[in-house]
Design a protein around this motif. Sequence first.
Motif, PDB file in Angstrom:
ATOM      1  N   ILE A 147      13.218  -8.996  -4.261  1.00 36.15           N
ATOM      2  CA  ILE A 147      11.906  -8.881  -4.886  1.00 36.15           C
ATOM      3  C   ILE A 147      11.849  -7.555  -5.639  1.00 36.15           C
ATOM      4  O   ILE A 147      12.266  -6.515  -5.106  1.00 36.15           O
ATOM      5  CB  ILE A 147      10.765  -8.934  -3.845  1.00 36.15           C
ATOM      6  CG1 ILE A 147      10.702 -10.307  -3.181  1.00 36.15           C
ATOM      7  CG2 ILE A 147       9.420  -8.600  -4.493  1.00 36.15           C
ATOM      8  CD1 ILE A 147       9.692 -10.385  -2.049  1.00 36.15           C
ATOM      9  N   THR A 148      11.342  -7.598  -6.878  1.00 35.66           N
ATOM     10  CA  THR A 148      11.160  -6.378  -7.670  1.00 35.66           C
ATOM     11  C   THR A 148       9.712  -6.260  -8.109  1.00 35.66           C
ATOM     12  O   THR A 148       9.144  -7.227  -8.650  1.00 35.66           O
ATOM     13  CB  THR A 148      12.074  -6.366  -8.907  1.00 35.66           C
ATOM     14  OG1 THR A 148      13.442  -6.367  -8.477  1.00 35.66           O
ATOM     15  CG2 THR A 148      11.823  -5.123  -9.757  1.00 35.66           C
ATOM     16  N   LEU A 149       9.115  -5.085  -7.863  1.00 31.57           N
ATOM     17  CA  LEU A 149       7.740  -4.786  -8.273  1.00 31.57           C
ATOM     18  C   LEU A 149       7.784  -3.725  -9.367  1.00 31.57           C
ATOM     19  O   LEU A 149       8.411  -2.669  -9.197  1.00 31.57           O
ATOM     20  CB  LEU A 149       6.934  -4.257  -7.100  1.00 31.57           C
ATOM     21  CG  LEU A 149       6.882  -5.127  -5.835  1.00 31.57           C
ATOM     22  CD1 LEU A 149       6.209  -4.377  -4.706  1.00 31.57           C
ATOM     23  CD2 LEU A 149       6.139  -6.417  -6.128  1.00 31.57           C
ATOM     24  N   THR A 150       7.129  -4.012 -10.485  1.00 31.77           N
ATOM     25  CA  THR A 150       7.003  -3.026 -11.563  1.00 31.77           C
ATOM     26  C   THR A 150       5.538  -2.632 -11.682  1.00 31.77           C
ATOM     27  O   THR A 150       4.705  -3.426 -12.117  1.00 31.77           O
ATOM     28  CB  THR A 150       7.507  -3.594 -12.904  1.00 31.77           C
ATOM     29  OG1 THR A 150       8.864  -4.017 -12.753  1.00 31.77           O
ATOM     30  CG2 THR A 150       7.406  -2.544 -13.999  1.00 31.77           C
ATOM     31  N   TRP A 151       5.234  -1.413 -11.250  1.00 33.37           N
ATOM     32  CA  TRP A 151       3.851  -0.944 -11.175  1.00 33.37           C
ATOM     33  C   TRP A 151       3.446  -0.187 -12.444  1.00 33.37           C
ATOM     34  O   TRP A 151       4.276   0.372 -13.165  1.00 33.37           O
ATOM     35  CB  TRP A 151       3.675   0.019  -9.995  1.00 33.37           C
ATOM     36  CG  TRP A 151       3.915  -0.549  -8.630  1.00 33.37           C
ATOM     37  CD1 TRP A 151       5.091  -0.518  -7.934  1.00 33.37           C
ATOM     38  CD2 TRP A 151       2.972  -1.221  -7.797  1.00 33.37           C
ATOM     39  NE1 TRP A 151       4.943  -1.102  -6.718  1.00 33.37           N
ATOM     40  CE2 TRP A 151       3.654  -1.550  -6.594  1.00 33.37           C
ATOM     41  CE3 TRP A 151       1.630  -1.562  -7.923  1.00 33.37           C
ATOM     42  CZ2 TRP A 151       3.024  -2.212  -5.539  1.00 33.37           C
ATOM     43  CZ3 TRP A 151       1.000  -2.218  -6.886  1.00 33.37           C
ATOM     44  CH2 TRP A 151       1.693  -2.538  -5.707  1.00 33.37           C
ATOM     45  N   ASP A 152       2.148  -0.125 -12.642  1.00 29.81           N
ATOM     46  CA  ASP A 152       1.490   0.818 -13.549  1.00 29.81           C
ATOM     47  C   ASP A 152       1.389   2.163 -12.798  1.00 29.81           C
ATOM     48  O   ASP A 152       1.631   2.197 -11.575  1.00 29.81           O
ATOM     49  CB  ASP A 152       0.107   0.226 -13.868  1.00 29.81           C
ATOM     50  CG  ASP A 152      -0.806   1.168 -14.596  1.00 29.81           C
ATOM     51  OD1 ASP A 152      -0.627   1.345 -15.814  1.00 29.81           O
ATOM     52  OD2 ASP A 152      -1.718   1.723 -13.944  1.00 29.81           O
ATOM     53  N   PRO A 153       1.049   3.252 -13.463  1.00 27.58           N
ATOM     54  CA  PRO A 153       0.855   4.508 -12.720  1.00 27.58           C
ATOM     55  C   PRO A 153      -0.124   4.400 -11.556  1.00 27.58           C
ATOM     56  O   PRO A 153      -0.044   5.196 -10.612  1.00 27.58           O
ATOM     57  CB  PRO A 153       0.342   5.471 -13.793  1.00 27.58           C
ATOM     58  CG  PRO A 153       1.024   5.004 -15.037  1.00 27.58           C
ATOM     59  CD  PRO A 153       1.029   3.505 -14.929  1.00 27.58           C
ATOM     60  N   ALA A 154      -0.996   3.379 -11.594  1.00 24.02           N
ATOM     61  CA  ALA A 154      -1.890   3.148 -10.453  1.00 24.02           C
ATOM     62  C   ALA A 154      -1.155   2.272  -9.437  1.00 24.02           C
ATOM     63  O   ALA A 154      -1.569   1.166  -9.097  1.00 24.02           O
ATOM     64  CB  ALA A 154      -3.182   2.481 -10.917  1.00 24.02           C
ATOM     65  N   TYR A 155      -0.047   2.794  -8.924  1.00 22.82           N
ATOM     66  CA  TYR A 155       0.785   2.020  -8.003  1.00 22.82           C
ATOM     67  C   TYR A 155       0.282   2.162  -6.568  1.00 22.82           C
ATOM     68  O   TYR A 155      -0.639   2.925  -6.275  1.00 22.82           O
ATOM     69  CB  TYR A 155       2.248   2.439  -8.118  1.00 22.82           C
ATOM     70  CG  TYR A 155       2.523   3.889  -7.771  1.00 22.82           C
ATOM     71  CD1 TYR A 155       2.780   4.276  -6.456  1.00 22.82           C
ATOM     72  CD2 TYR A 155       2.569   4.870  -8.760  1.00 22.82           C
ATOM     73  CE1 TYR A 155       3.047   5.601  -6.130  1.00 22.82           C
ATOM     74  CE2 TYR A 155       2.838   6.205  -8.452  1.00 22.82           C
ATOM     75  CZ  TYR A 155       3.067   6.563  -7.132  1.00 22.82           C
ATOM     76  OH  TYR A 155       3.325   7.873  -6.814  1.00 22.82           O
ATOM     77  N   ALA A 156       0.935   1.441  -5.665  1.00 23.74           N
ATOM     78  CA  ALA A 156       0.591   1.521  -4.242  1.00 23.74           C
ATOM     79  C   ALA A 156       1.548   2.480  -3.543  1.00 23.74           C
ATOM     80  O   ALA A 156       2.774   2.315  -3.624  1.00 23.74           O
ATOM     81  CB  ALA A 156       0.654   0.143  -3.600  1.00 23.74           C
ATOM     82  N   ILE A 157       0.973   3.440  -2.850  1.00 23.74           N
ATOM     83  CA  ILE A 157       1.783   4.336  -2.016  1.00 23.74           C
ATOM     84  C   ILE A 157       2.205   3.603  -0.748  1.00 23.74           C
ATOM     85  O   ILE A 157       3.364   3.698  -0.319  1.00 23.74           O
ATOM     86  CB  ILE A 157       1.001   5.617  -1.679  1.00 23.74           C
ATOM     87  CG1 ILE A 157       0.742   6.427  -2.957  1.00 23.74           C
ATOM     88  CG2 ILE A 157       1.750   6.465  -0.650  1.00 23.74           C
ATOM     89  CD1 ILE A 157      -0.136   7.640  -2.735  1.00 23.74           C
ATOM     90  N   ASP A 158       1.250   2.880  -0.167  1.00 29.69           N
ATOM     91  CA  ASP A 158       1.534   2.055   1.017  1.00 29.69           C
ATOM     92  C   ASP A 158       1.257   0.594   0.661  1.00 29.69           C
ATOM     93  O   ASP A 158       0.204   0.268   0.081  1.00 29.69           O
ATOM     94  CB  ASP A 158       0.653   2.455   2.201  1.00 29.69           C
ATOM     95  CG  ASP A 158       0.916   3.885   2.679  1.00 29.69           C
ATOM     96  OD1 ASP A 158       1.935   4.475   2.257  1.00 29.69           O
ATOM     97  OD2 ASP A 158       0.082   4.398   3.448  1.00 29.69           O
ATOM     98  N   TYR A 159       2.179  -0.281   1.033  1.00 26.41           N
ATOM     99  CA  TYR A 159       1.940  -1.715   0.811  1.00 26.41           C
ATOM    100  C   TYR A 159       2.834  -2.536   1.741  1.00 26.41           C
ATOM    101  O   TYR A 159       3.819  -2.042   2.296  1.00 26.41           O
ATOM    102  CB  TYR A 159       2.180  -2.109  -0.651  1.00 26.41           C
ATOM    103  CG  TYR A 159       3.595  -1.961  -1.153  1.00 26.41           C
ATOM    104  CD1 TYR A 159       4.507  -3.017  -1.049  1.00 26.41           C
ATOM    105  CD2 TYR A 159       4.019  -0.777  -1.763  1.00 26.41           C
ATOM    106  CE1 TYR A 159       5.806  -2.890  -1.533  1.00 26.41           C
ATOM    107  CE2 TYR A 159       5.315  -0.638  -2.248  1.00 26.41           C
ATOM    108  CZ  TYR A 159       6.203  -1.707  -2.125  1.00 26.41           C
ATOM    109  OH  TYR A 159       7.484  -1.585  -2.591  1.00 26.41           O
ATOM    110  N   GLN A 160       2.435  -3.791   1.912  1.00 25.14           N
ATOM    111  CA  GLN A 160       3.215  -4.730   2.720  1.00 25.14           C
ATOM    112  C   GLN A 160       3.571  -5.954   1.877  1.00 25.14           C
ATOM    113  O   GLN A 160       2.766  -6.409   1.063  1.00 25.14           O
ATOM    114  CB  GLN A 160       2.442  -5.204   3.959  1.00 25.14           C
ATOM    115  CG  GLN A 160       2.134  -4.124   4.975  1.00 25.14           C
ATOM    116  CD  GLN A 160       0.869  -3.354   4.627  1.00 25.14           C
ATOM    117  OE1 GLN A 160      -0.124  -3.967   4.219  1.00 25.14           O
ATOM    118  NE2 GLN A 160       0.911  -2.043   4.773  1.00 25.14           N
TER     119      GLN A 160
END
Length: 533
Positions: A454-467
Motif C-alpha cells: 500500500i502506498t499513501l501520497t499525502w498533501d502537506p496536511a498529512y497524518a502523523i498518526d494513522y491506522q
Amino acid sequence: MKISNIYIMAKVVVIMLISQITVAENSASIGGHCVEINGMYVSLNRGNTDLLGNFNRETELLEFSQSNGINYLILYGLEGMGPDVSRQNKLANFISRAKTYYGIQEIAAALGSASSADEMLAYNNTRTNIEKLDVLNLEYEFWNREDREQAFTETLNILSHFDSVARGNELKTEIYIGWINAEEGAALADAVDRVLVHYYRQDDINIIQYGLDRLEFLASGSRTVEIAPIFSNEGPTNTGDPTSYFMGPWLETHSIDQPFKTWMTEYQQLDDVWKQKLEVVGSTWFLYNHFADISVNNENHINLQPVSNKACVSEEVTLQLNSSASEKDITWFKDGQCLTNTQSIQGADSQTLQINSLKVDDIGRYQARVVSYDATNPSSHVTKTAKIKQKNKCSPNQNIALNKTVDASSFVASGYEPWRITDGDITNSRWASEYTGDQWIQVDLGGEFYIKNITLTWDPAYAIDYQVSLSTDGSEWRSSIDISDNNQMINTHDNIKKKARFVRIKATKKAIPSRGFSLYELEVYGTPVIKEC
C-alpha cells in the motif's frame, strides 16, 4: 423438430455449483432483450405417455429449452400427484436436472384449484431447494364461462389461497389471462405477482394491438404488476382444427424469438402513461409439445466457438464466436447472467466480447446464445462454455485501487471529494477532510485480494498518526498497520500479505493542527483471491 447438439458442462463442475444456484434477475435473452423469464408450457402426459421418468423425453425437452434460451417451464399434469411418492421422486429428479445442467431458473405448476396449491406446498416441504417448484400458476378461464361473474369471484378466491401458500414459502403466484374487462384487470393486478397475457396470433403483424386494452386494464391496479405475453405454436396438424391455428406454420420460416422481438418493439413505441404500472419481464410459449411438429432446418449455424482464456487483473480479454446466419441476435452470458454493454465490457451483443480491464468479478464461465432469423434456418443455438481464469502467476504491479469506489467520514468542499484518491492523479487531485476530529477514508476494491503493498501520497496536511485496517465485507475490520510519529508525505507499506476487499485509512493526529487530513492518492497492490467455478 430436430434437436441440436448441446454442450453440457462437466458434471463434477456443476455439482460444485448446485448450492450457489439462484434465480438471476436477467438470466434469459429473447430477440436481443435481456429478460427475467423466457418461458414455455409443457404437457407432461402427451399421448398418455408420461414425460417424467422418461430420460430420453426429458433430455429432448431440456436440450430444446437450453438451445432456445428457455429458462422457465410451466408444467401441466401435476395436479392429483398427492401421496404418489414415485411421481414425486420423478418430478424432483427432473427439476434437479433442469436447474443443475440446463439453465432452468424457475419451474411452475399449472393448477386449476386452491387445494392443488396445498399439494404443491406439501411436495416442496419434503424436498431440497434444487428440487422445489417455484411458481403457482393458475389456469382458470373465467372469461369463457357462462357464469362469468361467479367464476371470476372464484378466481380471486383461488388466487387469495395461492397467495397465502406462497408467502413465507418462497413461491411466486401467476395467472394466465385471455379476454378481461377493466374491473377484472385491476383486481388481478393486485392479486398476483405475474400475469401472462395471451397473444395467440398466426403471425407478428401489428401484434401489440391485439387486445391492447387488456394491458391498460392490468395497469389500473393499485400496484405495479409483472407481465409477459404468451404466443402459441399450434398449427393445423396438431390442433385438429385448420381454421383456428396459430403460429405453427409461420414458425417454419421465422425464429422463435421473432414474436417477442416485434411485440417488444411495438410496446416500446407506445407512449401511454399507464405503461408505468407494468413491468415486462419476458415472454412465454404455449406449448412445448407442439414444437416437435414444426419442421425446420435447425442446423447449428455457430461455426466458431469461444475459447477459454487466462489473464491477470487489469489485462484485456477477448472471446470470439462466429455464426453463418445472415440476420441474427447474439447475447453473451456470464455464469448464467445476461450481459449488457458497459464501460468495461463491449460487444455483449456481438460476435466479439471484449473485457477492457479484467476485474475479479469478471472471472467465470461465459456462453453466448445466437438466434438466426434466416428463413432457411430460423433456429437458435448456444455456444460451448468458455472459462476466463486467473493466470497462475500474476505480478502485483497494477494499482488495483485505481478508479474504484471510495467512501470517507467527510470532505471539506467541492473539489476535494473522496473519489480523488483513486483517480490516478498524484499531483493535482486530492481528498481533504473536514477540520475537526479523527477522519477516515476507505476504498472498495470490488473483490477480494491478497494485499501485498500500500502506498499513501499525502498533501502537506498529512497524518502523523494513522491506522490501516482491512475488511472482507466492509463491516468487520481488523487492524493491519499502526503508524505513529510519521513525518513523510509518501508512505509505502510492504509485505502486508493479508486478504481483503476493503482498505481503510483512519487518521488521528494532524501535521497541520488548524486543518484536516488531505491525501492525493491511495495505491493498493495485490493479486485476486480466485474462487474456482
